[in-house]
Design an enzyme around this catalytic site. Sequence first.
Site, PDB file in Angstrom:
ATOM      1  CG  HIS A   7     -19.749  -6.651  31.201  1.00  0.00           C
ATOM      2  ND1 HIS A   7     -19.911  -5.766  30.171  1.00  0.00           N
ATOM      3  CD2 HIS A   7     -18.627  -7.346  30.913  1.00  0.00           C
ATOM      4  CE1 HIS A   7     -18.924  -5.912  29.295  1.00  0.00           C
ATOM      5  NE2 HIS A   7     -18.118  -6.874  29.738  1.00  0.00           N
ATOM      6  CD  GLU A   8     -16.777  -9.730  33.156  1.00  0.00           C
ATOM      7  OE1 GLU A   8     -16.575 -10.608  32.291  1.00  0.00           O
ATOM      8  OE2 GLU A   8     -16.319  -8.570  33.063  1.00  0.00           O
TER       9      GLU A   8
END
Lengths: 501, 501
Positions: free
Chosen positions: A266-267
Amino acid sequence: MSELFETLRPHLERRFALENALTLYGWDNETLAPKEAMENTAKIIGTLSAEAYRALVNDEVRSLLEALSMPKEFDALTIMEQCIVKKLSKNLKRLEKIPADEFRAFSELTAKAGSIWAKAKEDNDFSAFAPTLKEIVSYQKKFAAYTKKPEISLYDAMLDENEEGILTRELDIFFEKIKEDVIPLLKKVVAVNDTVDKEYNYQKFPIDKQKEFCRFLAEYIGFDFARGVMAESAHPFTTNLHNHDVRITNHFHENNLESAMFSVIHEGGHALYELGVDDALTLTAVGGGTSMGVHESQSRFYENVLGRSEAFWKPIYEKLQNTYPEALSDIELSQFIRGINKAEPGPVRTEADELTYPLHIIIRYEIEKMLMEDLISVDELPRVWNEKYEEYLGIAPKNDAEGVLQDVHWSGGAFGYFPSYAIGNAVAAQIYAYMHNEVNVKECLENGNLMPIREYLREHIHCFGSTKNMNELLIAMTGEPLNAEYYTKYLTEKYTKLYLE
Amino acid sequence: MSELFETLRPHLERRFALENALTLYGWDNETLAPKEAMENTAKIIGTLSAEAYRALVNDEVRSLLEALSMPKEFDALTIMEQCIVKKLSKNLKRLEKIPADEFRAFSELTAKAGSIWAKAKEDNDFSAFAPTLKEIVSYQKKFAAYTKKPEISLYDAMLDENEEGILTRELDIFFEKIKEDVIPLLKKVVAVNDTVDKEYNYQKFPIDKQKEFCRFLAEYIGFDFARGVMAESAHPFTTNLHNHDVRITNHFHENNLESAMFSVIHEGGHALYELGVDDALTLTAVGGGTSMGVHESQSRFYENVLGRSEAFWKPIYEKLQNTYPEALSDIELSQFIRGINKAEPGPVRTEADELTYPLHIIIRYEIEKMLMEDLISVDELPRVWNEKYEEYLGIAPKNDAEGVLQDVHWSGGAFGYFPSYAIGNAVAAQIYAYMHNEVNVKECLENGNLMPIREYLREHIHCFGSTKNMNELLIAMTGEPLNAEYYTKYLTEKYTKLYLE
């Protein structure tokens, strides 16, 4: 070359540098600073915030921006310069309506509020955070009242800060559509989700091995460690100083395999966006991602659309099994894929699956709207929170720590931010629907070559920084503005295939 | 309360906050920033440096400082306010002689030079660093020429920046005294130093265990992790944002037990100084250690005077043995004490023992003096460096990486800084000689209770921040200004006892 713009340039550099320093303090506070530092550091942050404010809000910059906005001057600017003038004029118009001392006091307040919230969450004590939250809410209402157009509400003004032009009118429709499609789908899925055994996910996964595998995943999706950093913090996040210094954090739990893995994907999605901004925009006011919604579309695209697909794991699942042979050697890829997509109502947003996730957002959206319209008070938040969880997800948080205190956002003054998560999901689905015309996503994933995907996103989204807004990007890519249909269709198809066929 | 001083206060806050941000960037660059960040980050640092410059160098601050320096106003100030006015007046007088654009260019240059130096050292290629070093030297000469009093030399002006009032005239005498006493002593010691077997030091010491033990040592000497941070960097250093956020770094070598242990005690000594500054001085221009020399006295006191004594290790040596049983279970405490004090000429300053250490400093002092007096050029540095090592230590560095490129200092523009290390040793010895009147140091160490020692230093040195200079502190503590006799006497007694009795 515009002489006027050259006169503006040193002001831009000052403003950029001061905001950059604030970003660095933010990063440092979340990842490293010792716990007793904050009282003093908050004062420094207050002073720098006031400087950053003054670097933009002053007569010289105001008259330069006004002059540069006149058609004759404006037309002679490059596209990038035009975007900078537009963006800063908007920021200036907003900021100059907020008194400098209030802006500074608010900056100091939010610099400290993060640790007050964290302590309250740790102690499961909402009353310890409530006075600070009341102050924050009161500032945000005041600021919105100072700056908003008369025809829109306070909450609309906050939404507009996060996603230009997206107001409650649009969001009400957007979320109604989601509720309409997702709630019945979720009911059907939950009825059969005890067929998914994901006990394996809660075995013991040594943290040093998790770190190593997460580093591999970051590189696998294309994160460049020569221009990026990975650290740890209480909650994973992404930040950046510029497009050659992009930073992600993670948080590790020994008894949860998925948590850190999907956080890094995600990041990493956020990070690829910032890393992909064109170098011509570096160190300018338009050198970062264009909005929270588009940012979240990139992170969610990597995390969910790619990262929870079977094709993504096919080439690397064996490596995962070999990393944790005791927990995973008996788990087939197909079971793992069902496991990482298991839909199950739970109290915590960041641990939610793709299907229940938008319901967490809807709850926050409805609560924020009520709070800003004075329909509820800060003190009523825990009760209202729990009622909404009961209503939409059929569950009761066991305490405020996993209920109303779970998210950091409000402590930073971020109201109107949560909807961006849902918008991001919808944008991701819309991009995905059109991307197939140019990239064979499945084949790329199965071959373990994610670069064509990153390059496609870079070319159509990342490189533009914030010179185009969400709908401009979407129209150029997909021929239409944001359309929630793609999102609900994506969820329906995916969960029908996984669970209901 | 002085109204005039209150008018100055916001300027002080701005200046402090901007310098603080520069400190944070410095920390971040050394400990974390990705390698390709520097090109852009240096520009941001340049802009912030220019802001910090302008926060002090402007007509309003100038006239406020002038007004506050008039006897009537000055006498009405508190001691702290007087110190601030004196310090900033001095800084302002110096800075306003340097053109703002040169100051900014120099800040950008030194922000980048660290990585250029590091690469040149890694590649053992002095010529890759020489052009940058020439630029730095040229700026430093120009700046000294702009700012110095006519009666002193360029190098004197640089020395004065680091230790107020200590010029080549004093240092020549100081270093002559050291040469006179240390060189013959070293010869005698080296003649018998093959009786010291420290093979144990080069066994395998797992890095995770080293980290754990170093953390223990930091706490043992009194470092407060609630107000401090420990990280890693290429070379250990200490920095701080304020006295509630003090940061040390370390560097670990698997095949060297001493290196990281004595680094953490050394940096811990620096850190205790900053942590011990009185809270009344926090976030002011006099809220940090008073000079490089006094700072180094604290680090050296902990590292050498305490840290290399038998009494220090008596209560914790068993813990050290238990941490590394394979390497140390057969090594008696007495052998370990001789080992950590083994005197042996070597090419690298940071690995030098207490006895050869001042000779490394003398070499740098003599070279810097020649460089600033144009007696040698940057290109000649490697040759001159090697000749001096031959002359004073009887050894030849095997290449420039362990020769002239070994230290980071010049890449940051720090000329006139190295002498502070020797001054610090001398101050430490002088403090030690007098401390016995109030604290039974040996007993404290043997009981494993180092707090009375820290409290003594806090009361007599730390708490004052930079409201007193080195000689003011020494006179108040010991009744006399800096006196090198204590240092050479300390070395002679220590090494005679260890080696020659």
